[in-house]
Design an enzyme around this catalytic site. Sequence first.
Site, PDB file in Angstrom:
ATOM      1  N   ARG A   1     -40.449 -53.386 -50.283  1.00 17.34           N
ATOM      2  CA  ARG A   1     -39.542 -54.455 -50.702  1.00 17.34           C
ATOM      3  C   ARG A   1     -39.054 -54.102 -52.094  1.00 17.34           C
ATOM      4  O   ARG A   1     -39.499 -53.144 -52.706  1.00 17.34           O
ATOM      5  CB  ARG A   1     -40.203 -55.832 -50.656  1.00 17.34           C
TER       6      ARG A   1
ATOM      7  N   ASP B   1     -31.075 -58.178 -57.028  1.00 14.02           N
ATOM      8  CA  ASP B   1     -30.870 -57.621 -55.689  1.00 14.02           C
ATOM      9  C   ASP B   1     -29.404 -57.413 -55.387  1.00 14.02           C
ATOM     10  O   ASP B   1     -29.055 -56.670 -54.457  1.00 14.02           O
ATOM     11  CB  ASP B   1     -31.498 -58.561 -54.658  1.00 14.02           C
TER      12      ASP B   1
HETATM   13  C1  LIG Z   1     -34.714 -55.469 -58.433  1.00 16.83           C
HETATM   14  S1  LIG Z   1     -35.558 -55.039 -57.024  1.00 16.83           S
HETATM   15  C2  LIG Z   1     -36.836 -56.165 -57.091  1.00 16.83           C
HETATM   16  C3  LIG Z   1     -36.360 -57.489 -56.626  1.00 16.83           C
HETATM   17  O1  LIG Z   1     -36.574 -57.562 -55.217  1.00 16.83           O
HETATM   18  C4  LIG Z   1     -37.468 -58.626 -55.006  1.00 16.83           C
HETATM   19  O2  LIG Z   1     -37.311 -59.267 -53.818  1.00 16.83           O
HETATM   20  P1  LIG Z   1     -38.272 -58.886 -52.577  1.00 16.83           P
HETATM   21  O3  LIG Z   1     -39.649 -58.665 -53.121  1.00 16.83           O
HETATM   22  O4  LIG Z   1     -38.157 -60.092 -51.671  1.00 16.83           O
HETATM   23  O5  LIG Z   1     -37.656 -57.653 -51.988  1.00 16.83           O
HETATM   24  C5  LIG Z   1     -37.165 -59.527 -56.148  1.00 16.83           C
HETATM   25  O6  LIG Z   1     -35.937 -60.173 -55.994  1.00 16.83           O
HETATM   26  C6  LIG Z   1     -37.138 -58.571 -57.259  1.00 16.83           C
HETATM   27  O7  LIG Z   1     -36.598 -59.005 -58.429  1.00 16.83           O
END
Ligand SMILES: CSC[C@H]1O[C@H](OP(=O)(O)O)[C@H](O)[C@@H]1O
Length: 362
Positions: free
Chosen positions: A52, A242
Site C-alpha cells: 500500500r 495519493d
Molecule cells: C504517499 S503514499 C502513502 C499514502 O498512502 C496511504 O494510503 P494507503 O495506506 O491506504 O495506501 C496514505 O494515504 C499515505 O499517506
Amino acid sequence: MLVSGQSYRTIWMPDDATVRIIDQRRLPWSFDLLDLRTVAEVAHAIQDMAVRGAGLIGATAGFGMALAARESTDEAHLARLARSLIETRPTAVNLSWAVNRQLTAIREAGFPNRIRTARAEAQRIADEDAAMCAAIGQHGLAIIQEIAARKPGQVVNILTHCNAGWLAFVDHGSATSPIYAAHAAGIPVHVWVDETRPRSQGARLTAWELGQQGVPHTIIADNTGGHLMQHGLVDLVITGADRVTSHGDAANKIGTYLKALAAKDNGVPFYIALPTSTLDLTLGDGVKEIPIEQRGGDEVTHLEGIASDGSVQTVRIVPEGSRAVNYGFDVTPARLITGWITERGITTNTNQHQSRSASIFA
Ligand SMILES: CSC[C@H]1O[C@H](OP(=O)(O)O)[C@H](O)[C@@H]1O
C-alpha cells in the site's frame, strides 16, 4: 531502508517470473516476504493492502505488468490484465500512471517484445521511485534545517499522518524522507506519529520503520495533533499524498484535512511530500474531482493486534450490529498547504489566501 540492520526495498523481482514484496499486513508483528507469480496475485496484494502507499502501489502495478506481459496471449488479453490492476484501488493515481506507462512502452516496442520491455520498464519505475524519494529527502531537509536553526540545541518536532514512509514507496518514502535525511545529518528530530485509524498505518507501519532507523517518535491518537499544535509542540507537519491536482489540492489518508486545518489555525507549516508521479494535472478541484476509495466497514468495527501469547487476533470493538462507513481518504485544499516537496524542489504556496490558480506546478 534498514530492517534489523539489513538494507531492503519494499519490492523487487528475484527472477523474471516472481515479484517479491514485504507483506505489510503482517507488520509490525512479523517481517514476512511474499512472492507473487500471477497478475491476479499482484492485484489481490494491492487490494488487500499487502502492499500500500501511492508510490509502492505504482511500482507494484509496474511489476504486475511485467507478469502480465508473460501471461498475455494477445493485446486484448493484456488490456484485460491491465484493467484488473487499475481496478484494485481508485485514489492513488500512481497505479493507473504505472499501468498506462507500461502499456505505452509495450505498444511502442511491439507486442512480440512485450516481456523484455515490460520487465525493463518495471525496474525503471521502481528505480525512479526510489531516486525521487531520495531527492524529496534532500529538498525537505532544508525546511527542517531552517526550523532547527531557529531553535538551536532543541528537538525539531514533526507530525505526520498515516504512513508515507519507505514502506509506502520503493525506498526512503516521501513524508519520512526529509526526516531520515535530517536524522542522518545529526539534526535532533522527534516524530509525532498519528495512529491513523482505521488501518493504523501510523501506529503499525510508521512507528515500526522509524524505530528500525533509530528515529525518536511518539504514537498519538488521531485526535491529539491539534492539542499539540495549540501548545507549541509541533514545529512542522509533513504528510504524503495519493493524488495532487493542478490546483495543489491533495488527497491523502482520511484525517489529513483535519490536521491541515489545525496547522493553519496554529500557524504550523504544513507540507505535502510527493514524487511527481503522484501529480494528476488533469484535475483541478480535488474535493470535487478526486475519487475517494470506500473500504469495508469491518476495518472500522474490528481491530487487529497481538495477544499476550503472541497470537495475532482480530476483535470487534463496536456493539454487535452497529454499522460503520470507511472513507479511505480526504482532500486537503491548496489554501491550507504551505508547500509541496517533490524531487524537483519545493513549491511554496504563494496564493494561500487567493482564489486557486490554474496550476501551481507550471
Ligand atoms: C504517499 S503514499 C502513502 C499514502 O498512502 C496511504 O494510503 P494507503 O495506506 O491506504 O495506501 C496514505 O494515504 C499515505 O499517506
